[in-house]
Write a protein that holds these residues in place. Structure first.
Motif, short mmCIF file in Angstrom:
data_model
loop_
_atom_site.label_atom_id
_atom_site.label_comp_id
_atom_site.label_asym_id
_atom_site.label_seq_id
_atom_site.Cartn_x
_atom_site.Cartn_y
_atom_site.Cartn_z
N ASP A 115 4.08 10.24 -1.00
CA ASP A 115 4.00 10.07 0.45
C ASP A 115 4.94 8.94 0.86
OD1 ASP A 115 3.37 9.72 3.09
OD2 ASP A 115 1.27 9.19 2.76
N ARG A 124 0.84 -1.21 0.00
CA ARG A 124 0.00 0.00 0.00
C ARG A 124 0.87 1.25 0.00
NH1 ARG A 124 -2.81 -2.99 3.83
NH2 ARG A 124 -1.89 -1.75 5.52
N GLU A 125 1.93 1.24 0.80
CA GLU A 125 2.77 2.43 0.91
C GLU A 125 3.53 2.71 -0.39
OE1 GLU A 125 5.03 3.06 4.39
OE2 GLU A 125 3.31 2.85 5.71
N ALA A 177 2.33 2.08 -3.37
CA ALA A 177 1.32 2.70 -4.24
C ALA A 177 1.10 4.16 -3.87
CB ALA A 177 0.00 1.92 -4.13
N ASN A 178 1.05 4.44 -2.56
CA ASN A 178 0.87 5.83 -2.11
C ASN A 178 2.06 6.70 -2.50
OD1 ASN A 178 -1.62 5.38 -0.92
ND2 ASN A 178 -0.76 4.89 1.08
N TYR A 179 3.25 6.13 -2.41
CA TYR A 179 4.45 6.89 -2.77
C TYR A 179 4.46 7.21 -4.26
CZ TYR A 179 9.30 8.31 -3.27
OH TYR A 179 10.44 9.02 -3.57
N ARG A 180 4.10 6.21 -5.07
CA ARG A 180 4.07 6.42 -6.52
C ARG A 180 3.01 7.44 -6.92
NH1 ARG A 180 4.43 0.02 -8.09
NH2 ARG A 180 6.70 -0.19 -8.03
N ASP A 181 1.87 7.40 -6.23
CA ASP A 181 0.74 8.27 -6.60
C ASP A 181 0.87 9.68 -6.03
OD1 ASP A 181 -0.32 6.13 -7.95
OD2 ASP A 181 -1.77 5.61 -6.39
N HIS A 182 1.37 9.77 -4.80
CA HIS A 182 1.33 11.06 -4.09
C HIS A 182 2.67 11.51 -3.55
CE1 HIS A 182 -2.95 10.24 -4.27
NE2 HIS A 182 -2.80 9.17 -3.51
#
Length: 221
Positions: free
Chosen positions: A35, A25-26, A28-33
């Protein structure tokens, strides 16, 4: 290992599947935002340890080897790199955690060695060599929460940390599950207390306590 130490109740936090799912999940969040994800025990805890290391400039040099056990997203080492430390290694048994930490490190143009390593494996630990500073913020806690045989895993962990620490090295451990006295007792066979890094305290029912314990060990003579 003393029999007086009462084992913690098992939790999914002690399983590899939990961390693989979490870091998937993290990523995916890093790639998208962009974060970078959670800093375990918050940034204040991390900064206290980095400040303590920086104050030991007569003992811990910028080019001394430092390893972070269960590095997760790698942010502890990224902050140490920004402070000028150059021989940094991060290990985690979660391939997804290492994938995330490598991506963040690459994007920040830093040189940090991240590897997938199982701390329960004597062979994998031996292949790493020895380090001046061994740091753990939360990994011993996670091992202590393993649903099946946490006591044996804790014993393996302690022995393997001893193997990877130089004779003149320092082992810095931060825990939210064990008290200072429990940690000193659990590690007493191979390690002795060097110091305790002060952490915020609270008072309840007339007793003073701390949510987090940060402790520094040396090898026994």
């Amino acid at each position: 290992m003393s029999e007086q130490i009462e084992e913690l109740e098992g939790s999914e936090l002690g399983t590899k599947d939990f961390w693989e799912s979490s870091y998937t999940r993290e990523i995916a969040n890093y790639r998208d935002h962009g974060d970078v994800g959670e800093v375990w025990f918050d940034e204040d805890s991390q900064n206290r340890i980095i400040c303590w290391i920086a104050k030991q400039e007569d003992e811990i040099k910028a080019d001394d080897s430092i390893i972070d056990l269960g590095c997760g997203n790698g942010m502890m080492l990224i902050e140490l790199a920004r402070e000028g430390y150059t021989k940094l290694t991060g290990i985690d048994y979660s391939p997804k955690a290492i994938e995330l930490s490598k991506a963040i490190c690459r994007d920040q143009d830093l040189n940090i060695n991240y590897q997938v390593v199982d701390l329960m494996s004597e062979l994998e630990v031996a292949a790493l060599g020895q380090f001046k500073v061994v740091h753990d913020k939360g990994t011993y806690d996670a091992i202590s929460l393993h649903p099946e045989d946490a006591k044996t895993m804790r014993t393996h962990y302690i022995a393997n940390v001893h193997r990877m620490l130089q004779d003149d090295g320092l082992f810095i451990l931060t825990s939210c599950n064990w008290t200072e006295s429990e940690l000193v007792q659990s590690f007493a066979e191979l390690f002795k207390l060097r110091t305790v890094i002060p952490t915020p305290t609270f008072k309840f029912g007339g007793k003073v306590g701390s949510v987090v314990t940060s402790i520094v060990f040396e090898k026994n003579d």
